[in-house]
Design an enzyme around this catalytic site. Structure first.
Site, PDB file in Angstrom:
ATOM      1  CG  HIS A 182      53.633  47.266  21.155  1.00 31.31           C
ATOM      2  ND1 HIS A 182      54.671  46.471  20.753  1.00 31.31           N
ATOM      3  CD2 HIS A 182      53.860  47.541  22.473  1.00 31.31           C
ATOM      4  CE1 HIS A 182      55.492  46.261  21.765  1.00 31.31           C
ATOM      5  NE2 HIS A 182      55.032  46.892  22.828  1.00 31.31           N
TER       6      HIS A 182
ATOM      7  CE  LYS B 230      37.126  41.752  38.571  1.00 30.19           C
ATOM      8  NZ  LYS B 230      37.752  42.176  39.835  1.00 30.19           N
TER       9      LYS B 230
ATOM     10  CE1 TYR C 130      39.787  39.665  37.806  1.00 27.76           C
ATOM     11  CE2 TYR C 130      41.133  41.199  36.531  1.00 27.76           C
ATOM     12  CZ  TYR C 130      40.680  40.726  37.748  1.00 27.76           C
ATOM     13  OH  TYR C 130      41.111  41.306  38.911  1.00 27.76           O
TER      14      TYR C 130
ATOM     15  CG  LEU D 122      38.380  46.709  40.319  1.00 23.42           C
ATOM     16  CD1 LEU D 122      37.888  47.233  38.982  1.00 23.42           C
ATOM     17  CD2 LEU D 122      39.039  45.348  40.132  1.00 23.42           C
TER      18      LEU D 122
ATOM     19  CD  GLU E 230      42.193  48.980  44.288  1.00 21.19           C
ATOM     20  OE1 GLU E 230      41.073  48.440  44.345  1.00 21.19           O
ATOM     21  OE2 GLU E 230      42.702  49.353  43.221  1.00 21.19           O
TER      22      GLU E 230
ATOM     23  NE  ARG F 275      33.450  44.505  38.421  1.00 17.97           N
ATOM     24  CZ  ARG F 275      33.758  44.038  39.632  1.00 17.97           C
ATOM     25  NH1 ARG F 275      34.045  44.881  40.613  1.00 17.97           N
ATOM     26  NH2 ARG F 275      33.750  42.737  39.874  1.00 17.97           N
TER      27      ARG F 275
END
Length: 295
Positions: free
Chosen positions: A107, A153, A37, A209, A185, A56
């Site tokens: 998977h 992300k 995302y 991130l 973070e 990104r």
């Protein structure tokens, strides 16, 4: 439209009302959290650093070996359409790509004939109320139990969700993640500290991130001559900091004034937003009005 999502949304080549958008229950985003995302802040209907956000997005897609279903120009067309259609001047554009829906649960990656699912929508960009910013917020520290590719992300955010929920249950705004004795973070933010007049920022590694707001803060510090060190921050340094900030596109620069029940800082600024954070917030507002609102 809901109060938080504007119609139309974008799904797999179509713009349609949110109520009519749907994906297969076999979608790998639903079954495995197999997707990525991106979130792009919009000021005065101008997408901020759209190229950096799409770069990104591509880096994360590459990191999980998922082909991008749209070109950069196609993504921009989708984003601009969403911005134009939404009722808010300041917005947050959410993009999501999953590996799509196979005809079974397995998977291993599905065959290349399975098309990725691309979804996007606009929502209002709501920043911290002035009365909250004036007091700062409380946070907790928790062990960082995430995987080792935190720089990607991805939508599989359960560890972040559980950390943030733990903070909420304790009446706090954020959970700061500690790994091997170092602060990495927040569950949904980047973290900076100030010690003896020096701004300290954790480095960009696979264990955090790096946000676009993180980059802006570093640029503002450098352009205004704020002493700055980019290096690992120990838990001991975190707990003895003069100031602690959380940053994101919605939080902007927000002081953490209480950490694990203890006031942050010493002397007259203990438990209050400090002068360096206040200065950075003002620099950020000036930058937002002079640069961000112009694209």
């Amino acid at each position: 439209m809901t109060p938080y999502v504007a119609d139309p949304v974008y799904l797999n080549g179509q713009f349609l009302p949110l109520a009519e958008a749907g994906v297969s229950p076999l979608d790998r985003g639903f079954l495995y959290g197999d997707g990525v995302y991106e979130v792009i802040p919009v000021y005065s209907r101008q997408a901020f650093r759209i190229d950096e956000h799409l770069k990104r997005l591509q880096a994360t897609l590459d990191g999980i070996k998922l082909a991008n279903p749209l070109t950069v120009d196609a993504w921009k067309s989708v984003i601009f359409k969403l911005i134009e259609s939404a009722p808010w001047e300041d917005q947050s554009i959410y993009l999501q790509v999953t590996r799509g829906a196979d005809d079974k649960r397995d998977h291993a990656f599905p065959p290349s004939s399975v098309t990725p699912t691309a979804f996007a929508f606009a929502s209002p960009l709501v920043t911290t109320p002035a009365e909250v910013r004036a007091k700062g917020v409380a946070a907790i520290t928790v062990p960082d139990l995430r995987w080792s590719r935190c720089d990607l992300k991805v939508i599989s955010l359960l560890a972040n969700v559980l950390a943030r929920q733990q903070a909420v249950e304790q009446g706090c705004a954020e959970a700061l993640l500690i790994r091997d004795g170092f602060m990495k973070e927040g569950a949904a933010s980047n973290i900076f500290i100030v010690k003896d007049g020096v701004l300290l920022a954790p480095p960009k590694t696979q264990l955090m991130l790096p946000g676009i707001t993180y980059d802006v803060v570093l640029e503002l510090a450098q352009s205004h001559g704020q002493p700055l060190e980019i290096r690992e921050i120990s838990e001991t340094e975190l707990r003895s900091a003069d100031e602690v900030w959380m940053t994101s596109s919605t939080k902007e620069i927000l002081a953490i004034t209480c950490l694990d029940g203890q006031a942050v800082g010493n002397g007259e600024h203990a438990g209050k937003p400090g002068p360096f954070g206040e200065q950075m917030w003002q620099w950020y507002q000036d930058f937002k009005n002079s640069v961000m609102r112009k694209g």
